[in-house]
Write an enzyme that holds these catalytic residues in place. Structure first.
Site, PDB file in Angstrom:
ATOM      1  N   LEU A  92      17.563 -21.713  12.169  1.00 58.07           N
ATOM      2  CA  LEU A  92      16.845 -22.224  13.334  1.00 58.07           C
ATOM      3  C   LEU A  92      15.334 -22.073  13.182  1.00 58.07           C
ATOM      4  O   LEU A  92      14.586 -22.162  14.148  1.00 58.07           O
ATOM      5  CB  LEU A  92      17.329 -21.501  14.602  1.00 58.07           C
ATOM      6  N   GLY A  93      14.901 -21.852  11.942  1.00 60.75           N
ATOM      7  CA  GLY A  93      13.463 -21.824  11.672  1.00 60.75           C
ATOM      8  C   GLY A  93      12.720 -20.755  12.442  1.00 60.75           C
ATOM      9  O   GLY A  93      11.578 -20.962  12.862  1.00 60.75           O
ATOM     10  N   GLY A 102      12.907 -19.750  15.323  1.00 61.68           N
ATOM     11  CA  GLY A 102      12.558 -20.126  16.695  1.00 61.68           C
ATOM     12  C   GLY A 102      11.814 -21.440  16.808  1.00 61.68           C
ATOM     13  O   GLY A 102      11.802 -22.060  17.876  1.00 61.68           O
ATOM     14  N   PHE A 103      11.199 -21.923  15.734  1.00 68.42           N
ATOM     15  CA  PHE A 103      10.483 -23.195  15.810  1.00 68.42           C
ATOM     16  C   PHE A 103      11.427 -24.357  16.119  1.00 68.42           C
ATOM     17  O   PHE A 103      11.080 -25.279  16.848  1.00 68.42           O
ATOM     18  CB  PHE A 103       9.727 -23.471  14.507  1.00 68.42           C
ATOM     19  N   TYR A 113      19.404  -3.376   6.650  1.00 66.46           N
ATOM     20  CA  TYR A 113      19.152  -3.697   8.052  1.00 66.46           C
ATOM     21  C   TYR A 113      19.252  -2.403   8.864  1.00 66.46           C
ATOM     22  O   TYR A 113      20.317  -1.904   9.151  1.00 66.46           O
ATOM     23  CB  TYR A 113      20.139  -4.730   8.577  1.00 66.46           C
ATOM     24  N   HIS A 142      20.798  -8.592  -2.861  1.00 69.47           N
ATOM     25  CA  HIS A 142      19.880  -9.026  -1.799  1.00 69.47           C
ATOM     26  C   HIS A 142      18.636  -9.720  -2.349  1.00 69.47           C
ATOM     27  O   HIS A 142      18.177 -10.715  -1.793  1.00 69.47           O
ATOM     28  CB  HIS A 142      19.489  -7.819  -0.957  1.00 69.47           C
ATOM     29  N   SER A 173      18.344 -17.933   8.625  1.00 68.46           N
ATOM     30  CA  SER A 173      17.244 -18.493   9.439  1.00 68.46           C
ATOM     31  C   SER A 173      17.400 -20.004   9.612  1.00 68.46           C
ATOM     32  O   SER A 173      16.438 -20.762   9.435  1.00 68.46           O
ATOM     33  CB  SER A 173      15.876 -18.168   8.821  1.00 68.46           C
TER      34      SER A 173
END
Length: 329
Positions: free
Chosen positions: A206-207, A209-210, A57, A125, A204
């Site tokens: 929360l998809g 942002g979807f 990152y 990873h 992720s």
């Protein structure tokens, strides 16, 4: 205050929600180190103990940021970081590298950047097809015996490699994308984790942002934003996927909460061995996410969400071709 959950059967205990730190340094918009550090400090106040980063990152700058933020607070937290990508200077080459000598080098460098004498949870990873997973597990096992690492994890590994790794050195957690939006692990991977006593850390959740209702079309994101290349944000996929997420928004409206809170509550209801790590770099979103732990869903509400976003209904692959090739299935 967040409750605690056991992550795997090896003794690792963490808050029921963690904090994904990746977006503080890359992929999603402009970095704001001051607000990111304030968010990390606020997370600790709210009872978050699991903080997730990786050498890649940035590369490197996210670990450095987290190390600065946790100075003087190390005893309050669990740090998870990752090895396994090939990085030349400060650039990813696009390849993977899990040779045992490389794993050791990454561990030593991560310890310095994080300003600590041990990594609590050290994930591979991505699976490296050129290195037997037994060698990877053995290398991390050596670091654990030396006290430089406490627990071993895998990320985006498939059932066969999970079993082989676990047989060599116990795996405490698998990190993988999992949400109402991405349910590909349910058929084979989740049952294997439960059979072996391995915890699940969904990223992720929360998809992208979807599931919060904030997603935009790929072309509306700035250059350098990860979502510009995400097939689910492109063309007709985008419209179809916004429709698929309507059930989350409708239930949120009925309960007087935010759609993202419904998505996190659904994940937390999937089992006490599940610890989502929603990522944010802002205190306001952090507080919203943590509040999701107090939302109760009925059996009927969960069943309704399960059906509306059943496996296979989301349009498009979750990564581009190159990134999907690194997902071990």
């Amino acid at each position: 205050m967040l409750k605690r959950r056991a992550l795997g059967s090896q003794g690792l205990e963490v808050s029921e929600l963690g904090l994904g730190c990746m977006g503080m340094s890359q992929s999603y918009g402009v970095a704001d180190d001051a607000e990111s550090i304030a968010t990390i400090h606020r997370a600790i106040e709210l009872g978050v103990t699991l903080f997730d980063t990786a050498e890649v990152y940035g590369p490197f700058i996210n670990e450095e940021l987290l190390g600065r933020a946790l100075a003087g607070k190390r005893d309050k937290v669990i740090i998870a970081t990752k090895f396994g990508f090939d990085i030349d200077g400060r650039q990813r080459t696009g390849g993977v590298d899990s040779r045992p000598e490389h794993i050791r080098g990454v561990a030593e460098a991560s310890l310095k950047r994080l300003g600590t004498d041990h990594i609590d949870l050290f994930y591979q990873h991505r699976v490296d097809p050129a290195v037997p997973i037994e060698d990877v597990a053995g290398a991390v096992g050596d670091l654990i015996r030396e006290g430089k690492v406490r627990y071993f994890g895998l990320s985006e590994a498939g059932p066969a490699n999970i079993r082989r790794a676990h047989a060599t050195h116990p795996v405490s957690a698998l990190q993988s994308e999992y949400s109402l939006w991405e349910r590909g692990i349910e058929a084979e991977i989740l049952p294997a984790l439960r059979e072996l006593g391995i915890g699940l850390v969904p990223f992720s959740p929360l998809g992208r942002g979807f599931l919060t209702g904030t997603a935009q079309r790929a072309e509306d994101y700035p250059e350098g934003d990860f979502r510009r290349g995400d097939p689910r944000f492109q063309g007709e996929n985008f419209a179809a996927n916004m429709r698929a997420a309507d059930a989350v928004r409708a239930l949120a409206e009925a309960k007087g909460v935010k759609p993202g809170q419904i998505a996190l509550a659904w994940l937390l209801h999937q089992g006490d061995d599940v610890v989502p790590i929603p990522g944010t770099k802002r205190r306001s979103y952090l507080e919203e996410n943590v509040a999701a732990a107090d939302i109760a869903l009925s059996g009927a509400e969960i069943a309704g969400l399960d059906e509306a976003l059943r496996p296979g209904i989301v349009a498009g692959e979750r990564y581009g071709k190159q990134a999907m090739a690194m997902v071990d299935r």
